[in-house]
Scaffold this motif. Structure first.
Motif, PDB file in Angstrom:
ATOM      1  N   PRO A 284       0.803  -1.226   0.000  1.00 43.35           N
ATOM      2  CA  PRO A 284       0.000   0.000   0.000  1.00 43.35           C
ATOM      3  C   PRO A 284       0.840   1.283   0.000  1.00 43.35           C
ATOM      4  O   PRO A 284       0.393   2.317  -0.474  1.00 43.35           O
ATOM      5  CB  PRO A 284      -0.807  -0.094   1.298  1.00 43.35           C
ATOM      6  N   TRP A 285       2.051   1.228   0.513  1.00 49.60           N
ATOM      7  CA  TRP A 285       2.883   2.429   0.660  1.00 49.60           C
ATOM      8  C   TRP A 285       3.849   2.651  -0.499  1.00 49.60           C
ATOM      9  O   TRP A 285       4.607   3.624  -0.517  1.00 49.60           O
ATOM     10  CB  TRP A 285       3.672   2.352   1.962  1.00 49.60           C
ATOM     11  N   CYS A 286       3.852   1.785  -1.493  1.00 50.62           N
ATOM     12  CA  CYS A 286       4.820   1.855  -2.595  1.00 50.62           C
ATOM     13  C   CYS A 286       4.411   2.900  -3.639  1.00 50.62           C
ATOM     14  O   CYS A 286       3.428   2.721  -4.362  1.00 50.62           O
ATOM     15  CB  CYS A 286       4.927   0.473  -3.251  1.00 50.62           C
ATOM     16  N   GLY A 287       5.176   3.966  -3.717  1.00 47.78           N
ATOM     17  CA  GLY A 287       4.898   5.027  -4.689  1.00 47.78           C
ATOM     18  C   GLY A 287       5.034   4.558  -6.128  1.00 47.78           C
ATOM     19  O   GLY A 287       4.245   4.943  -6.999  1.00 47.78           O
ATOM     20  N   TYR A 288       6.033   3.722  -6.401  1.00 38.99           N
ATOM     21  CA  TYR A 288       6.221   3.197  -7.759  1.00 38.99           C
ATOM     22  C   TYR A 288       5.028   2.341  -8.170  1.00 38.99           C
ATOM     23  O   TYR A 288       4.611   2.351  -9.329  1.00 38.99           O
ATOM     24  CB  TYR A 288       7.501   2.372  -7.859  1.00 38.99           C
ATOM     25  N   CYS A 289       4.475   1.606  -7.200  1.00 38.75           N
ATOM     26  CA  CYS A 289       3.305   0.769  -7.472  1.00 38.75           C
ATOM     27  C   CYS A 289       2.104   1.638  -7.831  1.00 38.75           C
ATOM     28  O   CYS A 289       1.399   1.358  -8.805  1.00 38.75           O
ATOM     29  CB  CYS A 289       2.973  -0.102  -6.258  1.00 38.75           C
ATOM     30  N   HIS A 290       1.883   2.687  -7.046  1.00 37.44           N
ATOM     31  CA  HIS A 290       0.755   3.586  -7.315  1.00 37.44           C
ATOM     32  C   HIS A 290       0.885   4.222  -8.698  1.00 37.44           C
ATOM     33  O   HIS A 290      -0.097   4.323  -9.439  1.00 37.44           O
ATOM     34  CB  HIS A 290       0.656   4.672  -6.240  1.00 37.44           C
ATOM     35  N   ARG A 291       2.105   4.627  -9.052  1.00 37.84           N
ATOM     36  CA  ARG A 291       2.318   5.250 -10.354  1.00 37.84           C
ATOM     37  C   ARG A 291       2.019   4.268 -11.480  1.00 37.84           C
ATOM     38  O   ARG A 291       1.290   4.593 -12.430  1.00 37.84           O
ATOM     39  CB  ARG A 291       3.752   5.763 -10.466  1.00 37.84           C
ATOM     40  N   LEU A 292       2.560   3.053 -11.384  1.00 37.04           N
ATOM     41  CA  LEU A 292       2.332   2.074 -12.447  1.00 37.04           C
ATOM     42  C   LEU A 292       0.857   1.683 -12.540  1.00 37.04           C
ATOM     43  O   LEU A 292       0.315   1.552 -13.643  1.00 37.04           O
ATOM     44  CB  LEU A 292       3.207   0.836 -12.230  1.00 37.04           C
ATOM     45  N   LYS A 293       0.189   1.541 -11.399  1.00 34.64           N
ATOM     46  CA  LYS A 293      -1.254   1.229 -11.415  1.00 34.64           C
ATOM     47  C   LYS A 293      -2.016   2.321 -12.155  1.00 34.64           C
ATOM     48  O   LYS A 293      -2.880   2.029 -12.996  1.00 34.64           O
ATOM     49  CB  LYS A 293      -1.792   1.102  -9.992  1.00 34.64           C
ATOM     50  N   SER A 294      -1.710   3.589 -11.854  1.00 30.37           N
ATOM     51  CA  SER A 294      -2.400   4.707 -12.517  1.00 30.37           C
ATOM     52  C   SER A 294      -2.163   4.687 -14.018  1.00 30.37           C
ATOM     53  O   SER A 294      -3.093   4.898 -14.808  1.00 30.37           O
ATOM     54  CB  SER A 294      -1.914   6.041 -11.949  1.00 30.37           C
ATOM     55  N   GLN A 295      -0.930   4.435 -14.412  1.00 30.03           N
ATOM     56  CA  GLN A 295      -0.599   4.390 -15.836  1.00 30.03           C
ATOM     57  C   GLN A 295      -1.330   3.240 -16.524  1.00 30.03           C
ATOM     58  O   GLN A 295      -1.874   3.413 -17.620  1.00 30.03           O
ATOM     59  CB  GLN A 295       0.913   4.240 -16.026  1.00 30.03           C
ATOM     60  N   MET A 296      -1.352   2.088 -15.898  1.00 24.44           N
ATOM     61  CA  MET A 296      -2.032   0.938 -16.489  1.00 24.44           C
ATOM     62  C   MET A 296      -3.545   1.162 -16.536  1.00 24.44           C
ATOM     63  O   MET A 296      -4.195   0.784 -17.515  1.00 24.44           O
ATOM     64  CB  MET A 296      -1.667  -0.333 -15.722  1.00 24.44           C
ATOM     65  N   ASP A 297      -4.092   1.799 -15.513  1.00 24.04           N
ATOM     66  CA  ASP A 297      -5.522   2.132 -15.521  1.00 24.04           C
ATOM     67  C   ASP A 297      -5.851   3.034 -16.698  1.00 24.04           C
ATOM     68  O   ASP A 297      -6.840   2.810 -17.412  1.00 24.04           O
ATOM     69  CB  ASP A 297      -5.928   2.821 -14.218  1.00 24.04           C
ATOM     70  N   ARG A 298      -5.034   4.063 -16.916  1.00 25.04           N
ATOM     71  CA  ARG A 298      -5.264   4.992 -18.027  1.00 25.04           C
ATOM     72  C   ARG A 298      -5.211   4.286 -19.377  1.00 25.04           C
ATOM     73  O   ARG A 298      -5.918   4.658 -20.309  1.00 25.04           O
ATOM     74  CB  ARG A 298      -4.232   6.124 -18.006  1.00 25.04           C
TER      75      ARG A 298
END
Length: 76
Positions: free
Chosen positions: A5-19
């Protein structure tokens, strides 16, 4: 995608993949010890996230969106 939950790289990649409309399943390695073992296996003993494991059994650690798209195209 193996993540925390705290991984910034994970959040970024999730957002990119969602888009891009790329579907994925998130597994929190802090909640699932067996998942942490998978991540360690593909990362030389390290719990490095995001780690993506594909249908062919290959894995990418902290990949760029471009690398993910290239791998998905290869598997298609």
């Amino acid at each position: 995608m193996y993540s925390t939950p705290w991984c910034g790289y994970c959040h970024r990649l999730k957002s990119q993949m969602d888009r891009e409309g790329i579907s994925y399943e998130v597994v929190d390695i802090e909640q699932h010890p067996e998942a942490a073992q998978i991540v360690e296996k593909v990362n030389n003993g390290n719990q490095t996230v995001p780690t993506l494991v594909y249908a062919d059994g290959s894995a990418q650690t902290n990949p760029s969106l471009k690398q993910v798209k290239e791998k998905l195209a290869e598997l298609a």
